[in-house]
Enzyme design. Structure first.
Site, PDB file in Angstrom:
ATOM      1  N   HIS A  46      44.256  43.968  39.235  1.00 47.27           N
ATOM      2  CA  HIS A  46      44.013  42.583  39.653  1.00 47.27           C
ATOM      3  C   HIS A  46      45.167  41.706  39.225  1.00 47.27           C
ATOM      4  CE1 HIS A  46      41.773  38.763  40.148  1.00 47.27           C
ATOM      5  NE2 HIS A  46      41.019  39.467  40.959  1.00 47.27           N
ATOM      6  N   PHE A  47      46.210  41.634  39.798  1.00 45.79           N
ATOM      7  CA  PHE A  47      46.714  42.366  40.959  1.00 45.79           C
ATOM      8  C   PHE A  47      48.035  42.991  40.545  1.00 45.79           C
ATOM      9  CE2 PHE A  47      44.235  38.842  42.727  1.00 45.79           C
ATOM     10  CZ  PHE A  47      43.370  39.517  43.551  1.00 45.79           C
TER      11      PHE A  47
END
Length: 147
Positions: A46-47
């Site tokens: 993420h991410f």
């Protein structure tokens, strides 16, 4: 309040303990701190290339900090769970990234017995990054539930 005392109140443990220190505590308000590091497991996905703390985990950090406040107001909290019942007026204002210090501020809006409604705000460098109203209740101890 240091991490050892926090762990005395909360059942959460790594990787889901999301408050590192309590900076201020009264009978109505609490201020906590979460040091956000690149080593957080959620940053792996993420991410990739642009790590951002998931908003739901900011809310969880706020909820855990509020849990410490609630437990400090209940004399016989040992062995009792705290249940997150709901959230309203949730807003995410800015991303939280590795290296940030997340300041978690909660204030009791209403209390009825073991149930608490709190206003919650998260800040990074004095800028509001998230806010919500949270509802939680302290449940019965396991021994009381089994009786």
């Amino acid at each position: 309040m240091d991490i050892a005392k926090i762990m005395g109140y909360l059942p959460h443990r790594y990787p889901f303990l999301l408050v590192d220190r309590i900076l201020e505590l009264t009978s109505e308000e609490i201020v906590g701190l979460k040091n956000v590091t690149i080593n957080e497991p959620f940053f792996q996905g993420h991410f990739p290339g642009e790590p951002i703390m998931p908003g739901v985990l900011i809310i969880e950090a706020l909820a855990q900090t509020g849990g410490v406040l609630a437990f400090t107001l209940v004399s016989d909290f040992r062995g009792k769970p705290i249940y997150f019942m709901g959230m309203d007026k949730v807003r995410f204002r800015k991303p939280v990234r590795p290296g940030d210090q997340l300041i978690l501020k909660l204030k009791i809006l209403k209390r009825r017995g073991p149930t608490f409604k709190m206003s919650a705000e998260a800040f990074v460098e004095e800028q509001l990054v998230a806010e919500a109203e949270l509802l939680a209740t302290i449940g019965a101890a396991k021994s009381e539930r089994e009786a």
